[in-house]
Design a protein around this motif. Structure first.
Motif, PDB file in Angstrom:
ATOM      1  N   GLU A   1       0.833  -1.201   0.000  1.00  0.00           N
ATOM      2  CA  GLU A   1       0.000   0.000   0.000  1.00  0.00           C
ATOM      3  C   GLU A   1       0.872   1.256   0.000  1.00  0.00           C
ATOM      4  O   GLU A   1       1.768   1.403   0.827  1.00  0.00           O
ATOM      5  N   LYS A   2       0.588   2.185  -0.913  1.00  0.00           N
ATOM      6  CA  LYS A   2       1.381   3.416  -1.016  1.00  0.00           C
ATOM      7  C   LYS A   2       1.336   4.230   0.264  1.00  0.00           C
ATOM      8  O   LYS A   2       2.355   4.782   0.698  1.00  0.00           O
ATOM      9  N   PHE A   3       0.175   4.314   0.901  1.00  0.00           N
ATOM     10  CA  PHE A   3       0.076   5.153   2.095  1.00  0.00           C
ATOM     11  C   PHE A   3       0.980   4.631   3.204  1.00  0.00           C
ATOM     12  O   PHE A   3       1.466   5.409   4.042  1.00  0.00           O
ATOM     13  N   VAL A   4       1.215   3.318   3.216  1.00  0.00           N
ATOM     14  CA  VAL A   4       2.104   2.745   4.233  1.00  0.00           C
ATOM     15  C   VAL A   4       3.531   3.233   4.013  1.00  0.00           C
ATOM     16  O   VAL A   4       4.225   3.616   4.964  1.00  0.00           O
ATOM     17  N   TRP A   5       3.979   3.255   2.763  1.00  0.00           N
ATOM     18  CA  TRP A   5       5.327   3.761   2.482  1.00  0.00           C
ATOM     19  C   TRP A   5       5.429   5.251   2.790  1.00  0.00           C
ATOM     20  O   TRP A   5       6.471   5.719   3.265  1.00  0.00           O
ATOM     21  N   ASP A   6       4.354   5.981   2.549  1.00  0.00           N
ATOM     22  CA  ASP A   6       4.351   7.404   2.913  1.00  0.00           C
ATOM     23  C   ASP A   6       4.531   7.559   4.424  1.00  0.00           C
ATOM     24  O   ASP A   6       5.265   8.443   4.892  1.00  0.00           O
ATOM     25  N   GLU A   7       3.869   6.690   5.185  1.00  0.00           N
ATOM     26  CA  GLU A   7       3.988   6.733   6.644  1.00  0.00           C
ATOM     27  C   GLU A   7       5.408   6.358   7.088  1.00  0.00           C
ATOM     28  O   GLU A   7       5.969   6.974   8.003  1.00  0.00           O
TER      29      GLU A   7
END
Length: 258
Positions: A236-242
Motif C-alpha cells: 500500500e502506497k500510504f504505508v510507504w508514505d507513513e
C-alpha cells in the motif's frame, strides 16, 4: 522439523546495479548480502531484514528507495535462508547476534532497521540490546514464538503434541523457545518503533503487534492496514508514505508516536 528448517527459497533476483555483493560474518555463520552506498550526502544506514522462507531479493525495492534518500542500505539472507549458511532458524535468538555483527561493519551514524515478519522480530530483539539502533520499522511481527507456533499448528495437534514438538526443537536447535520473544524485548526498547500489521493477517494475527505496542517502553505507533494479509502490508502506497515520514521525523529529532 519445519519449525527449525523453513523452506529455503532460491535466490533468483540478480544483484541490483547499484549494489555490491558482500559476505558478512554472523555468529559462526557466513551471511550473503548486498551493500548499496548512499547517493548524495550520506545520512545513515538502513538494514532490510526479510521474512521467514524468504531472502534478500524481496528487499530490492527497499534498497533503491532508501539509497536515493541518502542511506547506505544493507540487505542480507538470514541464517538458514537464501545463500547464507546455518542449518537452523531460531526466530531471533541467534539472528539478533548475526545482526549485531553486521552492524559492527557499518559507518558511524543513525541506523534504521526495517524488517518484515521474522525480520521484524529479529529487529525488535536486537534493538532491545543495541544502543546503536535509532529506530525500528516492524511489519507483521510475531510477539513470541511459542504463541505464533501454537496458533499455526495443525488443528488436530493436541497441546501435549505441541509441547513435545517444542522440546524436540529446543534439543535440536540448541535454543529455548521462550527466548525468541520480541514481547519480552519490547520492554527494554527505548528508541522509536513503528509497528505495521495487516488487518486480515491469518498467519500472524494483528493481536501480536497490538501486544507489542502495549509493551513498548519508548515512542511508538501502530498502523493496522485494512484488507492486508500476511506480508502484504507494504503493498500500500500510504504505508510507504507513513514509513518515509516516520524516518524523516526520527532523523530530524522530531517527536514521533503517541
Amino acid at each position: 522439523m519445519v519449525l527449525l528448517h523453513p523452506f529455503k527459497r532460491p535466490m533468483m533476483r540478480a544483484t541490483p546495479a547499484s549494489c555490491e555483493e558482500r559476505t558478512f560474518e554472523g555468529e559462526n555463520v557466513k551471511l550473503k548480502g548486498w551493500f548499496a552506498p548512499a547517493e548524495g550526502q550520506r545520512r545513515g544506514t538502513l538494514i532490510y531484514l526479510h521474512g521467514i522462507a524468504d531472502n534478500r531479493g524481496s528487499g530490492a525495492g527497499v534498497v533503491e528507495r532508501f539509497q536515493k534518500r541518502g542511506f547506505d542500505v544493507i540487505a542480507y539472507d538470514s541464517r538458514a535462508h537464501g545463500q547464507s549458511g546455518g542449518e537452523v532458524c531460531s526466530y531471533g535468538v541467534f539472528e539478533k547476534q548475526d545482526l549485531h555483527r553486521v552492524l559492527d561493519t557499518v559507518a558511524p551514524g543513525p541506523i534504521v532497521l526495517l524488517g518484515g515478519s521474522l525480520g521484524a522480530a529479529v529487529a525488535l530483539q536486537e534493538a532491545a540490546e543495541d544502543r546503536r539502533v535509532s529506530t525500528v520499522i516492524a511489519v507483521d511481527s510475531f510477539s513470541d514464538l511459542r504463541t505464533v507456533a501454537t496458533e499455526r499448528a495443525p488443528f488436530f495437534f493436541t497441546s501435549g503434541t505441541i509441547e513435545k514438538a517444542f522440546k524436540v526443537a529446543e534439543q535440536r536447535g540448541h535454543f529455548q523457545i521462550d527466548a525468541a520473544s520480541p514481547l519480552s524485548a519490547a520492554q527494554s526498547i527505548k528508541v522509536p518503533v513503528l509497528l505495521i500489521h495487516g488487518a486480515e493477517d491469518r498467519d500472524t494475527k494483528p493481536d501480536h503487534s497490538r501486544r507489542l505496542f502495549a509493551s513498548l517502553a519508548g515512542p511508538k505507533r501502530l498502523i493496522i492496514v485494512p484488507g492486508a494479509s500476511h506480508g502484504k502490508s507494504l503493498g500500500e502506497k500510504f504505508v510507504w508514505d507513513e514509513i518515509d515520514a516516520w524516518i524523516e521525523a526520527v532523523m530530524n529529532g522530531q517527536a514521533v508516536g503517541e
